[in-house]
Each structure stands twice: as structure tokens, then as C-alpha cells.
Enzyme design. Structure first.
Site, PDB file in Angstrom:
ATOM      1  N   ASP A  34       0.839  -1.200   0.000  1.00 29.24           N
ATOM      2  CA  ASP A  34       0.000   0.000   0.000  1.00 29.24           C
ATOM      3  C   ASP A  34       0.872   1.248   0.000  1.00 29.24           C
ATOM      4  OD1 ASP A  34      -1.963  -1.799   0.195  1.00 29.24           O
ATOM      5  OD2 ASP A  34      -2.674  -1.194   2.186  1.00 29.24           O
ATOM      6  N   GLU A  36       3.900   1.620  -1.260  1.00 28.35           N
ATOM      7  CA  GLU A  36       4.455   1.860  -2.599  1.00 28.35           C
ATOM      8  C   GLU A  36       3.388   2.449  -3.515  1.00 28.35           C
ATOM      9  OE1 GLU A  36       7.812  -1.624  -3.054  1.00 28.35           O
ATOM     10  OE2 GLU A  36       5.731  -2.225  -2.942  1.00 28.35           O
ATOM     11  N   TYR A  37       2.169   1.913  -3.389  1.00 27.35           N
ATOM     12  CA  TYR A  37       1.062   2.418  -4.196  1.00 27.35           C
ATOM     13  C   TYR A  37       0.841   3.903  -3.917  1.00 27.35           C
ATOM     14  CZ  TYR A  37      -3.683   2.919  -6.066  1.00 27.35           C
ATOM     15  OH  TYR A  37      -4.789   3.339  -6.759  1.00 27.35           O
ATOM     16  N   ASP A  38       0.784   4.245  -2.639  1.00 27.77           N
ATOM     17  CA  ASP A  38       0.558   5.653  -2.279  1.00 27.77           C
ATOM     18  C   ASP A  38       1.666   6.558  -2.808  1.00 27.77           C
ATOM     19  OD1 ASP A  38      -1.756   5.018  -1.010  1.00 27.77           O
ATOM     20  OD2 ASP A  38      -0.915   5.009   1.008  1.00 27.77           O
ATOM     21  N   GLU A 115     -10.738   9.662  13.763  1.00 24.40           N
ATOM     22  CA  GLU A 115     -11.042   8.259  14.032  1.00 24.40           C
ATOM     23  C   GLU A 115     -10.033   7.360  13.326  1.00 24.40           C
ATOM     24  OE1 GLU A 115     -14.871   7.785  11.159  1.00 24.40           O
ATOM     25  OE2 GLU A 115     -15.051   9.302  12.726  1.00 24.40           O
ATOM     26  N   LYS A 117      -8.549   4.747  10.746  1.00 25.28           N
ATOM     27  CA  LYS A 117      -8.859   4.342   9.381  1.00 25.28           C
ATOM     28  C   LYS A 117      -8.726   2.822   9.349  1.00 25.28           C
ATOM     29  CE  LYS A 117      -7.851   5.735   4.648  1.00 25.28           C
ATOM     30  NZ  LYS A 117      -7.609   4.438   4.010  1.00 25.28           N
ATOM     31  N   ASP A 119      -8.559  -0.777   7.983  1.00 25.50           N
ATOM     32  CA  ASP A 119      -8.087  -1.291   6.706  1.00 25.50           C
ATOM     33  C   ASP A 119      -8.894  -2.518   6.299  1.00 25.50           C
ATOM     34  OD1 ASP A 119      -6.617  -1.336   4.452  1.00 25.50           O
ATOM     35  OD2 ASP A 119      -4.816  -2.190   5.359  1.00 25.50           O
ATOM     36  N   GLU A 172     -16.816  -0.116   7.274  1.00 29.46           N
ATOM     37  CA  GLU A 172     -15.747  -0.981   6.806  1.00 29.46           C
ATOM     38  C   GLU A 172     -15.989  -2.410   7.275  1.00 29.46           C
ATOM     39  OE1 GLU A 172     -13.881   1.083   5.114  1.00 29.46           O
ATOM     40  OE2 GLU A 172     -12.012   0.001   4.719  1.00 29.46           O
ATOM     41  N   TYR A 224     -19.234   4.131  10.031  1.00 28.46           N
ATOM     42  CA  TYR A 224     -18.664   5.466  10.247  1.00 28.46           C
ATOM     43  C   TYR A 224     -19.377   6.612   9.515  1.00 28.46           C
ATOM     44  CZ  TYR A 224     -15.901   3.897   6.189  1.00 28.46           C
ATOM     45  OH  TYR A 224     -15.511   3.381   4.990  1.00 28.46           O
ATOM     46  N   LYS A 312      -1.852   8.799   6.848  1.00 29.19           N
ATOM     47  CA  LYS A 312      -1.456   7.402   6.679  1.00 29.19           C
ATOM     48  C   LYS A 312      -0.287   7.089   7.583  1.00 29.19           C
ATOM     49  CE  LYS A 312      -3.762   5.708   2.916  1.00 29.19           C
ATOM     50  NZ  LYS A 312      -3.767   4.532   2.059  1.00 29.19           N
ATOM     51  N   CYS A 403      25.046 -28.034  15.056  1.00 28.70           N
ATOM     52  CA  CYS A 403      24.774 -26.903  15.938  1.00 28.70           C
ATOM     53  C   CYS A 403      25.808 -25.805  15.689  1.00 28.70           C
ATOM     54  CB  CYS A 403      24.824 -27.365  17.396  1.00 28.70           C
ATOM     55  SG  CYS A 403      24.711 -25.998  18.569  1.00 28.70           S
ATOM     56  N   CYS A 406      27.940 -25.617  19.287  1.00 28.42           N
ATOM     57  CA  CYS A 406      28.780 -26.713  19.795  1.00 28.42           C
ATOM     58  C   CYS A 406      29.102 -27.755  18.733  1.00 28.42           C
ATOM     59  CB  CYS A 406      28.123 -27.366  21.010  1.00 28.42           C
ATOM     60  SG  CYS A 406      26.684 -28.359  20.572  1.00 28.42           S
ATOM     61  N   CYS A 421      19.564 -29.221  18.755  1.00 28.74           N
ATOM     62  CA  CYS A 421      20.910 -29.647  19.128  1.00 28.74           C
ATOM     63  C   CYS A 421      20.718 -30.595  20.309  1.00 28.74           C
ATOM     64  CB  CYS A 421      21.752 -28.441  19.541  1.00 28.74           C
ATOM     65  SG  CYS A 421      23.243 -28.930  20.448  1.00 28.74           S
ATOM     66  N   CYS A 427      26.137 -27.984  25.550  1.00 26.56           N
ATOM     67  CA  CYS A 427      26.022 -26.923  24.554  1.00 26.56           C
ATOM     68  C   CYS A 427      25.891 -25.572  25.276  1.00 26.56           C
ATOM     69  CB  CYS A 427      24.812 -27.170  23.656  1.00 26.56           C
ATOM     70  SG  CYS A 427      24.576 -25.875  22.433  1.00 26.56           S
TER      71      CYS A 427
HETATM   72  P1  AMP Z   1      -8.478   5.233   0.361  1.00 25.20           P
HETATM   73  O1  AMP Z   1      -8.972   3.825   0.110  1.00 25.20           O
HETATM   74  O2  AMP Z   1      -7.053   5.281   0.788  1.00 25.20           O
HETATM   75  O3  AMP Z   1      -8.845   6.162  -0.743  1.00 25.20           O
HETATM   76  O4  AMP Z   1      -9.260   5.759   1.649  1.00 25.20           O
HETATM   77  C1  AMP Z   1     -10.648   5.906   1.661  1.00 25.20           C
HETATM   78  C2  AMP Z   1     -11.261   4.733   2.342  1.00 25.20           C
HETATM   79  O5  AMP Z   1     -10.918   4.699   3.721  1.00 25.20           O
HETATM   80  C3  AMP Z   1     -12.749   4.798   2.379  1.00 25.20           C
HETATM   81  O6  AMP Z   1     -13.327   4.417   1.193  1.00 25.20           O
HETATM   82  C4  AMP Z   1     -13.049   3.803   3.456  1.00 25.20           C
HETATM   83  O7  AMP Z   1     -13.065   2.512   2.895  1.00 25.20           O
HETATM   84  C5  AMP Z   1     -11.810   3.794   4.326  1.00 25.20           C
HETATM   85  N1  AMP Z   1     -12.035   4.138   5.737  1.00 25.20           N
HETATM   86  C6  AMP Z   1     -11.589   3.399   6.778  1.00 25.20           C
HETATM   87  N2  AMP Z   1     -11.933   3.918   7.953  1.00 25.20           N
HETATM   88  C7  AMP Z   1     -12.641   5.056   7.683  1.00 25.20           C
HETATM   89  C8  AMP Z   1     -13.266   6.026   8.496  1.00 25.20           C
HETATM   90  N3  AMP Z   1     -13.205   5.961   9.836  1.00 25.20           N
HETATM   91  N4  AMP Z   1     -13.891   7.047   7.881  1.00 25.20           N
HETATM   92  C9  AMP Z   1     -13.935   7.109   6.533  1.00 25.20           C
HETATM   93  N5  AMP Z   1     -13.363   6.218   5.710  1.00 25.20           N
HETATM   94  C10 AMP Z   1     -12.712   5.190   6.253  1.00 25.20           C
HETATM   95 ZN    ZN Z   2      24.714 -27.092  20.515  1.00 21.68          ZN
END
Ligand code: AMP
Ligand code: ZN
Length: 669
Positions: A34, A36-38, A115, A117, A119, A172, A224, A312, A403, A406, A421, A427
Site C-alpha cells: 500500500d 508503494e502504491y501511495d 477516528e 482508518k 483497513d 468498513e 462510520y 497514513k 549446531c 557446539c 541440538c 552446549c
Molecule cells: P483510500 O482507500 O485510501 O482512498 O481511503 C478511503 C477509504 O478509507 C474509504 O473508502 C473507506 O473505505 C476507508 N475508511 C476506513 N476507515 C474510515 C473512516 N473511519 N472514515 C472514513 N473512511 C474510512
Molecule cells: Zn549445541
């Protein structure tokens, strides 16, 4: 000014991001982390910002692409589901806040809600007159997949609300980390591909064309967002969260109303480390303007709300090079491989080592020294190696045959994956390991005696085994080059003061194979003296509930061993004698009752334990269905929760005293 280099890079970034969107959203099987993606996403956004003429509507920054799986019915969302802008540093958060604040120059600090986030996988649930009508995935935000039947299998999603209102709820769906690990263990056993992380496991489980499969997976839901088109139920986001709870949803409790951005940042810092204690994955924090009227005024960009942003966390997974595989030999002789890594930043700390579990695991991962490997911060302190690059094959790693300490030839007991061992007598790694364990908190709890002191004692030939700790003098400690606060006096006193341990601690500390603290406790409960334990036969031992044949054999073998006999004799000579844990009975009122103690009581625990035994009862260190009572003091631990779950009677200290004096009828509880 745009160069052809920039154009090329933008096209490349778009291609990689689109490919990964598909791998991530459609197939729940990401190819890059994630983080690297970001990074790629941010780079693309920056290049587009510098070269706005190159922005096209198809760019992944403008549109989420097609994210639905063939086989599910598509539905058009009534209200669009947006993504969230995010940053990975606090300065960017402050800048976001400044931008919003500029719209309200007359106000002091704005009210925000911060709050976790979660995953997982975001879902939209529509209720009409309080009844669940539709459940959908986010998809591209405009069109999602109809997964109503799958949603209905999730217990924390109510099918009927406590009020008959029309509402769209977003939240979520996630899988607890512990369930994810169990699922992967099952998958490995059945030769099925593992899930890369809990998010993918949740998504893969939810997006099953057969809802029965979904029903078998441990999925949960945190709500949420609430949208109530036909009635005005709340003015602030916080009130919306309270409404969601009232309606029967689970709202994540770890959120906070904050005044201005600095308070938010404090809260983010706290969760940057505390998140590892949670049983669900989080990838950051979400910050929202509390006032709904302001949210509506601020509005949206093409892909995200302007009234919210995400912070993040530093990556929990990162690629690095496996420089070496170090072999460590434990107190029972188990040889375990440890990954030595090119140091990298991971979740805010620099990591140089990671766990590899055992040699079968190395071969299963197909890794070898020199590979680039993905490491992950897990709930434990030491991170673990997840996988290597698919394209990089450096051949099979050969497990050692002797080992490393020893040089004795290693053995692999039948049915085990671990190499040992067998030279337990000589030992050095095993002897030092046993001394260190003897002194550890779980065993004799001798303050100050850890790995580095044991090393020094060993290299100075001051000890041959753990019994020798008791012959050490203050002068002996003076010879070691000690760190200040661990003075020779203190170490000497700590050792001398440990001479009269409970039987459980003593048995635990002996490092008998298969005998941990809990088993030691069971044995200590049954036999009055150490001599009785030494003389016990396998058939006596297996009579104890919770002791199997292997453990019983391990005990008898231990006490038959000449070297162990020698060490036990030395301990006796140095005056180390366990307190007999079977006390004289004075009554039978607790006959057949098992007690578990948790929390802080007004007197040390052993006083209560003794009292229970005097009255004919037993004590145990873990709660099960067989537990009769849990005696709970202040700040009780997880045993309390377990007891509540199992419906075990919980006693306060006062209840306990009255019960033990026989002037309370237990039916009252
Ligand atoms: P992203 O996927 O990085 O674009 O982040 C947006 C996603 O965060 C939303 O689509 C939700 O799936 C997720 N998310 C997780 N927790 C929360 C939260 N507390 N409030 C809003 N979005 C949340
Ligand atoms: Zn040993």
C-alpha cells in the site's frame, strides 16, 4: 515546461496504478505494498499538478476505474462513495487544516473528529423503514457490486434497526488479525494460496459468489457514515456516530472530538504505536470536520471530500535485502533461523532482524540469502518475513546439519518441524539459555539477571548451570564489568532473595521440555513436596487433568537424568527450596471448586491461593468452563472478560471472604 521524460513517466505511473487497482480491488491480491502504491499515486498527482495540461479524465487520479467483479450484479449508488485524500506527515495535515480554516476566518479553532482508518473493505448499506434492503461494495464509487446476501451473513450488521428510519450507512467490513492468521494457516494446510493481509482476506471472503462461504468467515463491520435523506437526525458527525450506535451498529470506540489540528496530531501520534495492540488492521487516521453544515459548504473534489482527509501511518510492510540467516540456539536446543536484514524504516522504527520461524518456513517462502524480501510489522515486537520477489530465484536455502555453537549433529524429532541440538549437557547456548530463563520474570523473577550478565558470568567461568547463581558472591559480581544501576549488591541480593519460590515458579524455571507455567501449576497443585514430584510415575502424572502422556514422560525423564539430579542436589545444598504448595486443609467448603485470580487484591495473591487450598479448593492460572469462580481485584485483566464470556461467577475480595467464612449462599451470585 513538460519534457518527453515527464510524459513518459506519467504514462508509466498511470499504467502501473491501473494494473494495481485491478489486482487490489477486483482480485483482492495486491502486487505492491500500500505504501508503494501511495508513493506512486502521490508522484502522479504531483506531476499532473505541475503539468495540468496533461490531465485526462481517464487518469487514476480523476477516476477509480472499473472495480467490479464479473458475476455480481452491478448497482448504481444513490450517493456517490468518495475516496479520501491522504498524507503521510503532520505538516500536510496542518496545511489541509489551514486551507479549510481560511473559509471560516471569523472562527477560532474548528471542531474536528478523528477516528481510526480501518483497513478493510468499504460498503454501503441501505435501510428502508429500518429494514436492510441493499448491501453494496464501493466499486468505482458510482457503480458497485450488489452483495446483499453476503452482507446478511455478518453478525455485527443488523438486519433491522432499533428505529424504523430510512438511512444509508457506510462502514468498513474487516477480518480480525487473529482470524486472518487462522484462515491462512488453514489455507496453507489445504494447499490454498494465502491472503496477503487481513484486508484482502476480508475482501476475498465478502466477495464470494456463494454467500455460504462468506458466512463461514469471521467478518465484522464498523460503521462510520450515516446519510438520512428523509429526516434530519443529526447536525454533527459525532451525533451521527452516536445515532449509528443507537441503531445497533458497532462504531469504533477509538475516536475523539478535537478542537483544531494540534489535538488531532497528538491523537494520531498515540495511535501510531498503540494500533499494534488492536486485533484489526488500521492504515491511518481519518480526520473530518464535525459540523455537517460546514461539510456541505466545503463539498468535494472529483474524487474526495474537501472536508475530510486521512493521515497514513508509516508503512507496516517494506521491501529490503536479506543479508544473512543467523542461527540461534534456544534453551531446549531448538535451532531457529533469524533473518538479518539491510536496515530499513518500518512503522516508525529501524529494523535489522526479522523472524523466520523454522527451516520449513524458509523453504516454503522459497527465500535465500541475497533475496529481496517483504517484511511486515506484526503484533509481536520482531517483524516477520512475508515473501520474496516472484521473479527472483536464488535457489533453496540448505538447513544446517550441525549446531552452530557446539557443532553437534542436529536432530529432527518425528512429527516436528524444528531442528534440535541434542547436546543439552554441554552446549553453551542451551546452558546460558536455561540460566537466563531461570531468572526470567515468568520463572524465578530475579531482577537484573538477563542475557548480557549471563554471558559475562559464563565467559568468566563463574557458572556452569543455573544452580551456580546461588554460590555467587558480591565479589564475583564486582569482577564483571557492570552497568551502573545493576550494582553487584543488588544482583547478589536479588538472587539470595529468590531462594524460597512457589512450587509453580520453581518447576517452571527448570526448563523441562513441554512444561510451561500453566502445566507446572497443575502439577504443583497436586503434589505436596518436590520429593513427591520426583517420585511420581507417568501413570500418576497423567491422572492430572490437563497433563498428557508426552508431558508426563518429559517430567519423569527430567528427574531421572543424572545431570539434572546433580543440579537439583546443588540447589538443595544452596538452600533453594520451593514452598510446598499443598497446604494443610482446615475445611472442605471449597472441595471440588477451582479458582482463578485476576487483578490487584489487598494482599499478595499467594495469601489468597493458600487460603483457597486450606479450604479444600484449587487454583489455576487460566479461565475455562471448569473454573468455578474468578476472584477479581482491581484492574482485572483478560481473565475477567473470559469469565464474563463463559458465565463464570466473579467474586470481589469481599464476596470471597464472606464465601470462605461460609456465611454466604453462592446461589446469590
Ligand atoms: P483510500 O482507500 O485510501 O482512498 O481511503 C478511503 C477509504 O478509507 C474509504 O473508502 C473507506 O473505505 C476507508 N475508511 C476506513 N476507515 C474510515 C473512516 N473511519 N472514515 C472514513 N473512511 C474510512
Ligand atoms: Zn549445541
Amino acid at each position: 515546461m513538460q519534457s518527453s521524460e515527464t510524459v513518459r513517466r506519467i504514462e508509466e505511473l498511470r499504467r502501473i496504478i491501473k494494473e494495481n487497482n485491478e489486482a487490489y480491488y477486483v482480485y483482492d491480491s495486491p502486487k505492491i505494498t500500500d505504501f508503494e502504491y501511495d508513493e506512486l499515486f502521490r508522484e502522479l498527482k504531483r506531476l499532473e499538478k505541475e503539468n495540468p495540461e496533461l490531465i485526462t479524465p481517464e487518469s487514476p487520479t480523476q477516476n477509480l476505474g472499473d472495480k467490479t467483479l464479473e458475476g455480481f450484479k452491478e448497482i448504481t449508488h444513490k450517493y456517490r462513495l468518495y475516496s479520501l485524500d491522504n498524507s503521510n506527515n503532520f505538516d500536510d495535515l496542518r496545511k489541509w487544516y489551514e486551507r479549510v480554516k481560511k473559509e471560516y476566518p471569523k472562527e477560532n479553532d474548528l471542531e474536528l473528529v478523528v477516528e481510526l482508518k480501518i483497513d478493510g473493505l468499504s460498503c454501503a448499506l441501505s435501510y428502508e423503514k429500518g429494514k436492510l434492503k441493499l448491501g453494496a461494495t464501493r466499486g468505482n464509487g458510482i457503480i458497485g457490486e450488489n452483495i446483499t446476501e453476503n452482507i446478511k451473513t455478518i453478525k455485527s450488521i443488523p438486519q433491522e434497526l432499533s428505529k424504523p428510519i430510512d438511512i444509508e450507512v457506510r462502514g468498513e467490513v474487516y477480518m480480525p488479525v487473529s482470524s486472518f492468521e487462522r484462515l491462512n494457516e488453514d489455507n496453507i494446510e489445504n494447499g490454498i494460496k494465502e491472503f496477503a493481509n487481513p484486508r484482502n482476506a476480508a475482501a476475498g471472503s465478502l466477495r464470494q459468489l456463494n454467500p455460504e462461504v462468506t458466512g463461514k468467515r469471521d467478518l465484522h463491520f464498523f460503521a462510520y457514515t450515516a446519510i438520512t435523506p428523509n429526516s434530519k437526525e443529526f447536525d454533527t458527525h459525532k451525533q451521527a456516530l452516536d445515532l449509528l450506535s443507537e441503531l445497533g451498529f458497532t462504531v469504533n470506540e477509538n475516536h475523539k472530538k478535537a478542537q483544531g489540528i494540534e489535538e488531532v496530531i497528538e491523537f494520531c501520534k498515540k495511535w501510531e504505536t498503540e494500533r499494534f495492540n488492536l486485533d484489526y488492521a488500521t492504515d491511518g487516521m481519518v480526520i473530518k470536520i464535525n459540523d455537517i453544515a460546514k461539510q456541505n459548504e466545503l463539498g468535494y473534489t472529483s474524487r474526495a471530500p474537501k472536508w475530510a482527509t486521512a493521515f497514513k501511518f508509516p508503512p507496516e510492510e517494506v521491501w529490503t535485502k536479506l543479508k544473512d540467516i543467523e542461527l540461534s540456539v534456544g534453551k531446549t536446543g531448538a535451532v531457529t533461523p533469524v533473518a538479518i536484514l539491510e536496515p530499513v524504516q518500518l512503522a516508525g522504527t529501524i529494523v535489522k532482524r526479522a523472524s523466520l520461524h523454522n527451516f520449513d518456513e524458509i523453504n516454503r517462502l522459497g527465500i535465500n540469502v541475497g533475496n529481496e524480501v517483504l517484511i511486515k510489522k506484526a503484533a509481536e515486537i520482531i517483524p516477520k518475513v512475508i515473501r520474496k520477489r516472484d521473479y527472483e530465484d536464488l535457489g533453496e536455502y540448505k538447513a544446517p546439519d550441525e549446531c552452530p555453537i557446539c557443532h553437534t549433529k542436529l536432530v529432527k524429532p518425528e512429527g516436528e518441524v524444528i531442528l534440535y541440538c541434542p547436546n543439552s549437557l554441554n552446549c553453551p547456548a542451551q546452558i546460558k539459555g536455561k540460566i537466563e530463563y531461570w531468572a526470567s520474570k515468568e520463572a524465578m523473577d530475579i531482577d537484573g539477571i538477563g542475557g548480557s550478565i549471563v554471558d559475562k558470568l559464563w565467559t568468566n567461568n563463574l557458572v556452569e548451570d543455573f544452580a551456580d547463581l546461588y554460590k555467587l558472591t558480591i565479589d564475583d559480581f564486582m569482577k564483571l564489568d557492570l552497568i551502573k544501576e545493576k550494582s553487584a549488591d543488588n544482583l547478589y541480593n536479588a538472587i539470595q532473595n529468590s531462594k524460597n519460590p512457589s512450587m509453580t515458579k520453581f518447576l517452571t524455571a527448570l526448563s523441562i521440555k513441554l512444561i510451561g507455567k500453566e502445566t507446572a501449576d497443575l502439577i504443583a497443585n497436586e503434589f505436596p513436596t518436590l520429593n513427591d514430584i520426583k517420585n511420581a510415575k507417568v501413570e500418576d502424572l497423567i491422572k492430572i487433568d490437563g497433563i498428557g502422556e508426552k508431558a508426563a514422560l518429559s517430567i519423569t525423564e527430567f528427574f531421572d537424568d543424572e545431570n539434572n539430579k546433580r543440579i537439583l542436589k546443588k540447589l538443595e545444598e544452596y538452600g533453594v527450596t520451593p514452598r510446598g504448595s499443598v497446604v494443610e486443609r482446615i475445611s472442605n467448603i471449597f472441595e471440588g471448586k477451582t479458582f482463578v485470580i485476576t487483578g490487584t487484591l489487598s494482599k499478595p495473591r499467594n495469601i489468597f491461593e493458600e487460603r483457597i487450598k486450606q479450604l479444600g479448593g484449587k487454583t489455576s492460572s487460566s479461565v475455562s468452563k471448569k473454573t468455578s469462580y474468578v476472584l477479581a481485584g482491581e484492574n482485572p485483566g483478560s481473565k475477567f472478560d473470559k469469565a464474563t464470556q463463559l458465565g463464570v461467577i466473579i467474586l470481589s475480595e469481599e464476596d470471597f471472604i464472606r464465601l470462605s467464612e461460609g456465611n454466604i449462599n453462592e446461589q446469590k451470585f
